[in-house]
Enzyme design. Structure first.
Site, PDB file in Angstrom:
ATOM      1  N   HIS A  55      57.260  38.151  44.383  1.00  0.00           N
ATOM      2  CA  HIS A  55      56.278  39.084  44.944  1.00  0.00           C
ATOM      3  C   HIS A  55      56.788  40.517  44.785  1.00  0.00           C
ATOM      4  O   HIS A  55      57.971  40.745  44.971  1.00  0.00           O
ATOM      5  CB  HIS A  55      56.079  38.770  46.432  1.00  0.00           C
ATOM      6  CG  HIS A  55      55.170  39.737  47.119  1.00  0.00           C
ATOM      7  ND1 HIS A  55      53.800  39.679  46.985  1.00  0.00           N
ATOM      8  CD2 HIS A  55      55.444  40.808  47.923  1.00  0.00           C
ATOM      9  CE1 HIS A  55      53.259  40.679  47.687  1.00  0.00           C
ATOM     10  NE2 HIS A  55      54.245  41.377  48.260  1.00  0.00           N
ATOM     11  N   GLY A  94      51.951  38.175   5.224  1.00  0.00           N
ATOM     12  CA  GLY A  94      51.635  38.272   6.654  1.00  0.00           C
ATOM     13  C   GLY A  94      50.154  38.006   6.897  1.00  0.00           C
ATOM     14  O   GLY A  94      49.736  37.791   8.027  1.00  0.00           O
ATOM     15  N   GLY A  95      49.345  38.046   5.827  1.00  0.00           N
ATOM     16  CA  GLY A  95      47.940  37.649   5.899  1.00  0.00           C
ATOM     17  C   GLY A  95      47.072  38.567   6.731  1.00  0.00           C
ATOM     18  O   GLY A  95      47.412  39.726   6.990  1.00  0.00           O
ATOM     19  N   THR A  96      45.931  38.030   7.137  1.00  0.00           N
ATOM     20  CA  THR A  96      44.968  38.784   7.956  1.00  0.00           C
ATOM     21  C   THR A  96      45.637  39.217   9.249  1.00  0.00           C
ATOM     22  O   THR A  96      45.487  40.358   9.699  1.00  0.00           O
ATOM     23  CB  THR A  96      43.761  37.872   8.304  1.00  0.00           C
ATOM     24  OG1 THR A  96      43.226  37.345   7.102  1.00  0.00           O
ATOM     25  CG2 THR A  96      42.694  38.615   9.073  1.00  0.00           C
ATOM     26  N   GLU A 131      24.524  41.392  20.784  1.00  0.00           N
ATOM     27  CA  GLU A 131      24.995  40.011  20.621  1.00  0.00           C
ATOM     28  C   GLU A 131      23.791  39.092  20.429  1.00  0.00           C
ATOM     29  O   GLU A 131      22.818  39.168  21.174  1.00  0.00           O
ATOM     30  CB  GLU A 131      25.842  39.607  21.852  1.00  0.00           C
ATOM     31  CG  GLU A 131      26.100  38.135  22.018  1.00  0.00           C
ATOM     32  CD  GLU A 131      26.778  37.455  20.827  1.00  0.00           C
ATOM     33  OE1 GLU A 131      27.713  38.035  20.247  1.00  0.00           O
ATOM     34  OE2 GLU A 131      26.348  36.327  20.488  1.00  0.00           O
ATOM     35  N   ASP A 185      42.829  29.124   9.063  1.00  0.00           N
ATOM     36  CA  ASP A 185      41.402  29.493   9.082  1.00  0.00           C
ATOM     37  C   ASP A 185      40.594  28.789   7.992  1.00  0.00           C
ATOM     38  O   ASP A 185      39.376  28.932   7.953  1.00  0.00           O
ATOM     39  CB  ASP A 185      41.249  31.014   8.903  1.00  0.00           C
ATOM     40  CG  ASP A 185      41.592  31.784  10.167  1.00  0.00           C
ATOM     41  OD1 ASP A 185      42.102  31.173  11.123  1.00  0.00           O
ATOM     42  OD2 ASP A 185      41.371  33.012  10.188  1.00  0.00           O
TER      43      ASP A 185
HETATM   44  P1  FAD Z   1      45.324  34.462   6.806  1.00  0.00           P
HETATM   45  O1  FAD Z   1      46.096  35.201   7.825  1.00  0.00           O
HETATM   46  O2  FAD Z   1      43.908  34.901   6.554  1.00  0.00           O
HETATM   47  O3  FAD Z   1      46.156  34.519   5.455  1.00  0.00           O
HETATM   48  C1  FAD Z   1      45.670  33.954   4.270  1.00  0.00           C
HETATM   49  C2  FAD Z   1      46.349  34.608   3.086  1.00  0.00           C
HETATM   50  O4  FAD Z   1      45.958  33.904   1.907  1.00  0.00           O
HETATM   51  C3  FAD Z   1      45.937  36.063   2.857  1.00  0.00           C
HETATM   52  O5  FAD Z   1      47.090  36.858   2.789  1.00  0.00           O
HETATM   53  C4  FAD Z   1      45.155  36.038   1.545  1.00  0.00           C
HETATM   54  O6  FAD Z   1      45.355  37.215   0.770  1.00  0.00           O
HETATM   55  C5  FAD Z   1      45.745  34.816   0.844  1.00  0.00           C
HETATM   56  N1  FAD Z   1      44.830  34.173  -0.129  1.00  0.00           N
HETATM   57  C6  FAD Z   1      43.505  33.950   0.009  1.00  0.00           C
HETATM   58  N2  FAD Z   1      43.024  33.292  -1.071  1.00  0.00           N
HETATM   59  C7  FAD Z   1      44.067  33.103  -1.897  1.00  0.00           C
HETATM   60  C8  FAD Z   1      44.221  32.490  -3.170  1.00  0.00           C
HETATM   61  N3  FAD Z   1      43.184  31.906  -3.819  1.00  0.00           N
HETATM   62  N4  FAD Z   1      45.443  32.509  -3.753  1.00  0.00           N
HETATM   63  C9  FAD Z   1      46.509  33.081  -3.130  1.00  0.00           C
HETATM   64  N5  FAD Z   1      46.422  33.669  -1.919  1.00  0.00           N
HETATM   65  C10 FAD Z   1      45.223  33.662  -1.303  1.00  0.00           C
HETATM   66  N6  FAD Z   1      44.290  35.601  16.063  1.00  0.00           N
HETATM   67  C11 FAD Z   1      45.054  35.458  17.173  1.00  0.00           C
HETATM   68  O7  FAD Z   1      45.662  34.402  17.347  1.00  0.00           O
HETATM   69  N7  FAD Z   1      45.203  36.469  18.084  1.00  0.00           N
HETATM   70  C12 FAD Z   1      44.563  37.656  17.921  1.00  0.00           C
HETATM   71  O8  FAD Z   1      44.698  38.536  18.762  1.00  0.00           O
HETATM   72  C13 FAD Z   1      43.741  37.854  16.776  1.00  0.00           C
HETATM   73  N8  FAD Z   1      43.119  39.021  16.545  1.00  0.00           N
HETATM   74  C14 FAD Z   1      42.385  39.199  15.413  1.00  0.00           C
HETATM   75  C15 FAD Z   1      41.772  40.427  15.205  1.00  0.00           C
HETATM   76  C16 FAD Z   1      41.017  40.634  14.063  1.00  0.00           C
HETATM   77  C17 FAD Z   1      40.364  41.976  13.831  1.00  0.00           C
HETATM   78  C18 FAD Z   1      40.898  39.588  13.088  1.00  0.00           C
HETATM   79  C19 FAD Z   1      40.097  39.802  11.819  1.00  0.00           C
HETATM   80  C20 FAD Z   1      41.507  38.365  13.282  1.00  0.00           C
HETATM   81  C21 FAD Z   1      42.249  38.148  14.459  1.00  0.00           C
HETATM   82  N9  FAD Z   1      42.878  36.923  14.715  1.00  0.00           N
HETATM   83  C22 FAD Z   1      43.630  36.774  15.857  1.00  0.00           C
HETATM   84  C23 FAD Z   1      42.728  35.772  13.794  1.00  0.00           C
HETATM   85  C24 FAD Z   1      43.972  35.609  12.903  1.00  0.00           C
HETATM   86  O9  FAD Z   1      44.198  36.796  12.195  1.00  0.00           O
HETATM   87  C25 FAD Z   1      43.770  34.432  11.963  1.00  0.00           C
HETATM   88  O10 FAD Z   1      43.399  33.280  12.697  1.00  0.00           O
HETATM   89  C26 FAD Z   1      45.051  34.131  11.187  1.00  0.00           C
HETATM   90  O11 FAD Z   1      45.444  35.245  10.409  1.00  0.00           O
HETATM   91  C27 FAD Z   1      44.834  32.919  10.267  1.00  0.00           C
HETATM   92  O12 FAD Z   1      46.009  32.672   9.555  1.00  0.00           O
HETATM   93  P2  FAD Z   1      45.985  31.916   8.137  1.00  0.00           P
HETATM   94  O13 FAD Z   1      47.405  31.747   7.756  1.00  0.00           O
HETATM   95  O14 FAD Z   1      45.110  30.738   8.220  1.00  0.00           O
HETATM   96  O15 FAD Z   1      45.230  32.920   7.134  1.00  0.00           O
END
Ligand code: FAD
Length: 449
Positions: A437, A40-42, A199, A306
């Protein structure tokens, strides 16, 4: 050696979406995730989902005084951070189970471990070498470090540690007034914490429309949040009970004590462990360089989410995941340019399409129509009539090109403008529609009719 059609690195929104789409299309797919409990990541574990869950709960407290004026009495309303944290963990677990089921149903092989490239067509994960015809890098991002304020997890934290707090601080300095900083400012302010924002640039939410940023600053200040723009933290000292911060501002030096400092100055791509050079993948300041079709400098490796310099948003990662899934199957698709930006503070801010700066730079003649929620019956019923909508239309045709909103639930309402832009709707066509409305949505109709 394991061999797959496609290996996806990272199980965030970009990675799990791309892996399941490709597997459903018949490919033999593996997904590699660094952390056992991070499917599920970040987004799911320490970003979108927990942040919005915390904010939603705190919103009820901010609404208390308005509803008391309507005769609704809720005595001793408070927020127990430990209960909230446990509830958040339950919620994440439920959603993670859903993602695991999705991957399993699609027959994606999940492998836990940190991936790094061995050469152009294989990676190392733990002690295993895994090869594939194609790779998709979706390793996401991490907290961007501040040059002075190193995270200690106790007095200086990042957004990640907010979700492990077991005590509400009495005061907090938020360094960075972007979307994440403003959301946490709202959260802590709702709980009665003394909140200051520092900021670096001249406006909070620096990527947004200037008018909206100013309006948000006014609204946050009305709630008691102290905001200093063009502020640079120059030194600090810690003692057992507090952290003393000195910052340089246009009006001189400011010095204050805080119980907690939250650093939220942006995100940095998670690409340093990948050994990109082994696969001839070019990058620029950590961001992987990609073509419009999201192909890296290696013709068999794509990058999404990202890790590339597109908007760092979960829905942007989802869109790029589906583009890459199509392109691996022979298409030449490009990601959408109409991406909504959303900030879930109070009031909420959302924008989509072209902004005034872009239209001026592109020499497009436009009309900007502004409408305030003060005249909305529904906004008043909901106890918050702050904010406005700004719609940007092409001057001659009236075609809707962009819009920005600040106010109640605008992170939902922005999708009306998103649909208008994608369907090339004109303001005249919008004015001929019937909106229900009393709703907040009817403000969009009212402003053009
Ligand atoms: P990620 O979600 O970062 O997932 C990447 C995964 O790769 C992670 O699980 C990591 O463990 C894994 N990984 C890393 N390196 C390796 C490796 N070498 N080998 C194997 N696995 C690896 N976005 C929105 O759209 N709406 C929001 O409201 C929002 N709120 C946010 C609030 C906060 C506090 C934060 C920090 C971020 C927020 N974001 C929001 C941004 C959003 O979380 C990210 O843009 C999104 O998670 C990016 O998805 P991704 O799949 O690119 O990477």
């Amino acid at each position: 050696m394991n061999n797959f059609d496609v290996v996806v690195i990272g199980a965030g929104p970009g990675g799990y979406e791309c892996a399941s789409l490709l597997a459903k299309q018949g490919k033999n797919v593996a997904i590699i995730e660094k952390n056992q409990n991070q499917i599920g990541g970040t987004c799911l574990n320490e970003g979108c989902v927990p942040a919005k869950h915390y904010l939603e709960s705190a919103t009820y407290i901010t609404k208390k005084s308005y509803f008391e004026s309507c005769g609704v009495h809720v005595d001793n309303m408070s927020l127990d951070i430990n209960t909230l944290r446990n509830k958040k963990d339950d919620l994440i677990e439920q959603l993670r189970t859903g993602i695991n089921i999705k991957l399993k149903k699609a027959k994606v092989t999940t492998i836990f471990g940190t991936a790094s490239f061995e050469n152009e067509n294989s990676i190392r994960v733990n002690d295993a070498i895994i090869s594939a015809d194609k790779f998709v890098i979706a390793s996401g991002s991490k907290h961007r470090p501040h040059p002075l304020l190193e995270i200690d997890g106790k007095q200086i934290i990042s957004s990640r540690e907010v979700f492990t707090l077991n005590k509400i601080p009495s005061s907090i300095l938020i360094v960075g007034g972007g979307a994440i900083g403003c959301e946490f400012a709202t959260f802590f302010n709702s709980l009665g914490v003394k909140v200051d924002i520092a900021e670096f640039t001249p406006q909070i939410i620096p990527a947004e429309d200037v008018d909206v940023a100013k309006a948000l600053q006014r609204e946050l200040q009305k709630k008691g949040i102290n905001i200093t723009v063009e502020a640079n933290v120059s030194s600090f000292t810690k003692n057992e009970n507090c952290i003393n911060i000195t910052m340089q501002t246009k009006k001189g030096e400011i010095n204050a004590d805080y119980e907690l400092v939250l650093v939220s100055i942006g995100r940095a791509p998670n690409t340093n462990e990948l050994r990109l050079e082994k696969a001839n993948i070019n990058s620029d300041r950590g961001f992987i360089t990609v073509s419009q079709e999201l192909l890296t400098s290696n013709p068999n490796i794509y990058a999404i989410g990202d890790t590339i310099a597109t908007p760092a948003l979960a829905h942007s990662a989802y869109n790029e995941a589906s583009i890459v899934a199509n392109n691996i199957n022979g298409s030449t698709c490009k990601p959408s340019k109409v991406i909504p930006f959303v900030t879930f503070c109070q009031p909420q801010v959302a924008s989509v399409g072209k902004n005034e700066k872009m239209l001026k730079a592109e020499g497009i003649e436009y009309e900007a129509i502004k409408h305030f929620y003060k005249s909305s019956a529904k906004a008043k019923i909901k106890g918050d009539d702050s904010g406005f909508i700004k719609l940007l239309c092409e001057k001659n045709s009236g075609i809707i090109l962009g819009g920005v909103m600040i106010g109640n639930d605008t992170t939902e309402h922005i999708h009306q403008i998103l649909i208008a832009i994608n369907t090339k709707l004109t303001k005249k066509q919008l004015s001929q529609m019937v909106f229900a409305h009393p709703t907040l949505s009817e403000s969009l109709w009212e402003m053009v009719h």
